[in-house]
Write a protein that holds these residues in place. Structure first.
Motif: not given
Length: 393
Positions: A305, A308, A312, A315
């Protein structure tokens, strides 16, 4: 929770491989080390008590294995993995990598190809190449956000003559817990082409909630007959400094070769401290492990979380097992040296740089999540803040 995994234990100046080498390895003293795969949690109380009782005996002489030690192992794998192991299938070894190296030496000849599935735990390469064998790569493919096996390419390697495969199950660094159908398909290929499997299952107890580890040798009697499994309580209960592991094989020929090699190097004697610690862990550490898995699962969710939201460009591969997080950082557009500069100099954190797991790992990082949440929070904050600033230059 009964056990306090939030407690921060100062491991500096304890001869810690993880905490006391930052300046030597990374050029900075104030590094937060989330790299080498040991935990920053205290082992189960029963383990500490067993070691203290053993130490209090005061005479540290040669030791022999006990029946209760092997009973603890067989009972654990019966309870946790529905795998019936006979005591005579078990032999001790100083460590998993030792067992892998012996297996490569014993079951292949110089110049032979040995299959591994990359990216993978980097000593797999060492035990092949330093035994004068050739690495035969069966690169994993990413489908649906997880690693999967390329069976067609794998079959080609077997048709080309490779007769030994090093299996990493659960997978390190990707955290993949292989499903029964995947392992059966692998086993069918190995049986068809006469390939022996050395299955490194050191992370077997660390399948995260919702996933189940399937021991490769438990699939069938035929598959068990071509398999030597390397196992340890060390990852499960944070005991790597005790230098303890064991192999399991129902094939008398494979096991005899292994045992003879151990005796030839005089590595067959029982460790004075390790067996009692392992026995205590398997007999009395189950509640601790269940709570640990819940805690690590929470760290996984937090890390995914946080990355992300705050970075961002990267990955994350959601792990199904282990306490390791595989992060694709190619979106940061940094080469190997750039990633190291970002970690060690800018962020003052140490994760594993991915190319050590094979060329397929270049541009990736492996993060050890087996630490108190506060340490993880600070490490991710340092990394994300530094990454934003560094890539904006």
């Amino acid at each position: 929770m009964k056990y306090d995994f939030d407690r921060v234990i100062d491991r500096r100046n304890t001869r810690s491989y993880k905490w006391d080498q930052s300046e030597k390895l990374f050029g900075e003293k104030d590094i937060m080390p989330l790299w080498v795969a040991d935990m920053d949690f205290e082992s189960p109380p029963a383990v500490k008590e067993a070691i203290l009782r053993r130490a209090e005996q005061g005479v540290y002489g040669y030791s022999v294995p006990s029946d209760s030690y092997k009973e603890a192992i067989t009972s654990w794998f019966r309870r946790r993995h529905d795998w019936e192991i006979k005591p005579e299938w078990i032999s001790d070894s100083p460590g998993i990598v030792t067992s892998l190296s012996f297996a490569v030496e014993l079951f292949t000849e110089p110049g032979d190809e040995v299959i591994l599935q990359s990216p993978v735990y980097y000593p797999f390469y060492d035990v092949i190449q330093m035994n004068d064998r050739k690495v035969a790569k069966n690169p994993l493919v990413i489908r649906n956000g997880r690693f999967e096996m390329d069976y067609e390419q794998l079959e080609g390697l077997m048709q080309g003559g490779a007769k030994l495969l090093l299996l990493c199950s659960p997978h390190n660094p990707g955290g993949r817990v292989w499903e029964r159908e995947e392992l059966l398909k692998l086993g069918e290929l190995c049986l068809r082409y006469g390939v022996t499997v050395i299955s490194d299952e050191i992370h077997c107890d660390l399948a995260l909630p919702g996933y189940e580890h399937i021991p490769f040798a438990s699939l069938s009697e035929e598959i068990a007959n071509i398999t030597l499994t390397t196992l340890a309580a060390t990852k499960t209960f944070n005991l790597p400094g005790l230098q303890s592991s064991f192999i399991v094989s129902s094939n008398p020929e494979l096991k005899l070769k292994f045992d003879r090699k151990m005796k030839a190097l005089s590595l067959h004697m029982a460790s004075y401290f390790a067996q009692g610690a392992v026995e205590a862990a398997y007999n009395d550490g189950e509640e601790w492990l269940d709570e640990l898995l819940e805690y690590v699962s929470g760290n996984v969710d937090y890390a995914i979380s946080y990355l992300s939201e705050h970075l961002p460009q990267v990955q994350v591969m959601h792990p199904q097992g282990t306490y390791l997080l595989w992060v694709d950082c190619r979106g940061l557009n940094l080469d190997i040296d750039g990633l190291k500069q970002l970690m060690y100099k800018e962020a003052k954190v140490a994760f594993n740089e991915g190319s050590v797991f094979g060329t397929e790992g270049q541009g990736h990082l492996r993060i050890n999540l087996a630490c108190p949440r506060s340490i993880l929070v600070e490490a991710l904050d340092r990394f994300c803040r530094a990454a934003v600033a560094y890539t904006a230059k």
